[in-house]
Design a protein around this motif. Structure first.
Motif, PDB file in Angstrom:
ATOM      1  N   MET A   1      23.206  21.643 -17.781  1.00 52.22           N
ATOM      2  CA  MET A   1      21.965  21.730 -18.055  1.00 52.22           C
ATOM      3  C   MET A   1      21.218  22.558 -17.087  1.00 52.22           C
ATOM      4  O   MET A   1      21.348  22.401 -15.884  1.00 52.22           O
ATOM      5  CB  MET A   1      21.187  20.430 -17.991  1.00 52.22           C
ATOM      6  N   ARG A   2      20.539  23.503 -17.597  1.00 53.49           N
ATOM      7  CA  ARG A   2      19.587  24.233 -16.634  1.00 53.49           C
ATOM      8  C   ARG A   2      18.236  23.881 -16.628  1.00 53.49           C
ATOM      9  O   ARG A   2      17.624  23.593 -17.719  1.00 53.49           O
ATOM     10  CB  ARG A   2      19.855  25.851 -17.032  1.00 53.49           C
ATOM     11  N   SER A   3      17.456  23.936 -15.484  1.00 54.35           N
ATOM     12  CA  SER A   3      16.388  23.227 -15.548  1.00 54.35           C
ATOM     13  C   SER A   3      15.628  24.276 -14.279  1.00 54.35           C
ATOM     14  O   SER A   3      15.382  24.055 -13.251  1.00 54.35           O
ATOM     15  CB  SER A   3      16.099  21.731 -14.770  1.00 54.35           C
ATOM     16  N   PRO A   4      15.087  25.373 -15.002  1.00 58.77           N
ATOM     17  CA  PRO A   4      14.247  26.419 -14.035  1.00 58.77           C
ATOM     18  C   PRO A   4      12.923  25.614 -13.393  1.00 58.77           C
ATOM     19  O   PRO A   4      12.412  24.900 -14.245  1.00 58.77           O
ATOM     20  CB  PRO A   4      13.825  27.333 -15.059  1.00 58.77           C
ATOM     21  N   LEU A  97      19.082  22.957 -22.575  1.00 61.47           N
ATOM     22  CA  LEU A  97      20.488  21.965 -22.844  1.00 61.47           C
ATOM     23  C   LEU A  97      21.641  22.981 -23.422  1.00 61.47           C
ATOM     24  O   LEU A  97      21.448  23.885 -24.168  1.00 61.47           O
ATOM     25  CB  LEU A  97      20.147  20.924 -23.919  1.00 61.47           C
ATOM     26  N   GLU A  98      22.767  22.533 -22.914  1.00 57.21           N
ATOM     27  CA  GLU A  98      24.165  23.508 -23.444  1.00 57.21           C
ATOM     28  C   GLU A  98      24.819  22.248 -24.173  1.00 57.21           C
ATOM     29  O   GLU A  98      25.681  21.556 -23.285  1.00 57.21           O
ATOM     30  CB  GLU A  98      24.583  23.981 -22.023  1.00 57.21           C
ATOM     31  N   GLY A 140      21.711  18.748 -28.207  1.00 57.05           N
ATOM     32  CA  GLY A 140      22.119  19.713 -28.622  1.00 57.05           C
ATOM     33  C   GLY A 140      22.123  21.224 -27.794  1.00 57.05           C
ATOM     34  O   GLY A 140      22.412  20.833 -26.380  1.00 57.05           O
ATOM     35  N   THR A 141      21.931  22.102 -28.286  1.00 60.64           N
ATOM     36  CA  THR A 141      21.836  23.464 -27.374  1.00 60.64           C
ATOM     37  C   THR A 141      20.311  24.148 -27.698  1.00 60.64           C
ATOM     38  O   THR A 141      20.199  24.511 -28.727  1.00 60.64           O
ATOM     39  CB  THR A 141      23.012  24.465 -27.557  1.00 60.64           C
ATOM     40  N   GLY A 142      19.701  24.295 -26.607  1.00 57.39           N
ATOM     41  CA  GLY A 142      18.346  24.756 -26.848  1.00 57.39           C
ATOM     42  C   GLY A 142      17.229  24.521 -25.752  1.00 57.39           C
ATOM     43  O   GLY A 142      17.836  23.684 -24.934  1.00 57.39           O
ATOM     44  N   TRP A 143      16.086  24.877 -25.973  1.00 61.28           N
ATOM     45  CA  TRP A 143      15.058  24.725 -24.784  1.00 61.28           C
ATOM     46  C   TRP A 143      14.421  23.383 -25.256  1.00 61.28           C
ATOM     47  O   TRP A 143      13.925  23.115 -26.307  1.00 61.28           O
ATOM     48  CB  TRP A 143      13.963  25.977 -24.887  1.00 61.28           C
ATOM     49  N   VAL A 144      13.698  22.721 -23.975  1.00 68.80           N
ATOM     50  CA  VAL A 144      12.942  21.489 -24.116  1.00 68.80           C
ATOM     51  C   VAL A 144      11.736  21.822 -23.059  1.00 68.80           C
ATOM     52  O   VAL A 144      12.216  22.303 -21.938  1.00 68.80           O
ATOM     53  CB  VAL A 144      13.569  20.203 -23.683  1.00 68.80           C
TER      54      VAL A 144
END
Length: 223
Positions: A1-4, A97-98, A140-144
């Motif tokens: 999970m990436r969280s800029p 999310l990946e 899932g895979t995508g932006w939140v």
């Protein structure tokens, strides 16, 4: 999970489907399809777009939302172009999310990719009467994108036992074990002191995003 981090402004060339921070208070979505967003969050757009009410997604989810009061009213934005979203000039934090899940306090959801899956779940160990302890899982895979009342802090729950006020905890890893910690003697000193101070207790490997406020307060009525 990436969280800029919320203050890392992406001012590069927009990519279709990409979420980026126009500034700390405004989300920019390069839309090419559809996205789910909080109702009333649209402040501007460029291009061709339509907006419609987003239901709860089936009878089961509708009943969960009605019974728990979890979440904010949502809308679906469809079209192509740049969409700008904000909520009461609050700070915005992004997650990518990946193929994984995140738990979010529903009232803090600003927007997420429409293809992500959502559900409403109760925090274990918290009764219905505790209030505010039903939360939304997004997977899932995508932006939140979430909005926070004040600049948030990201806590690593794997470093030490971690506790957060139920109104201040915005999002956390679904891998964490969640419980409820009540400190009756400190009720007048912790949180809003409404009879029993209560915190969410987090254990395991993962993160907890905590806003720097327990949320906006309702001003006293004047006559």
């Amino acid at each position: 999970m990436r969280s800029p981090f919320f203050n890392n402004m992406d001012q590069g060339e927009p990519v279709p489907g990409h979420f980026a921070l126009q500034n700390a208070k405004m989300l920019r979505v390069h839309l090419n399809g559809d996205v789910i967003a909080r109702q009333g969050a649209m402040v501007a757009f460029q291009g061709q777009m339509d907006f419609e009410y987003q239901g709860a997604g089936g009878v089961g989810k509708f009943l969960k939302k009605a019974l728990t009061g979890e979440g904010a009213p949502l809308m679906r934005a469809k079209g192509q172009g740049l969409l700008f979203l904000a909520h009461n000039a609050e700070d915005i934090h992004l997650f990518y999310l990946e193929n994984e899940q995140i738990t979010v306090n529903g009232k803090n959801i600003l927007a997420y990719d429409a293809h992500l899956q959502t559900d409403i779940k109760r925090v274990q160990g918290a009764g219905v009467m505790s209030g505010g302890l039903f939360n939304t899982t997004i997977g899932g895979t995508g932006w939140v994108a979430v909005h926070t009342h004040g600049a948030p802090v990201m806590l690593d729950a794997g470093r030490a036992p971690t506790f957060a006020d139920g109104d201040a905890a915005v999002a956390w890893s679904t891998s964490l074990q969640i419980g409820v910690n009540r400190t009756i003697k400190a009720a007048a000193l912790i949180g809003r002191g409404s009879g029993e101070a209560m915190q969410l207790a987090f254990q395991g490997q993962g993160f907890v995003l905590v806003q720097s406020s327990e949320g906006p307060t309702v001003p006293d009525h004047t006559h």
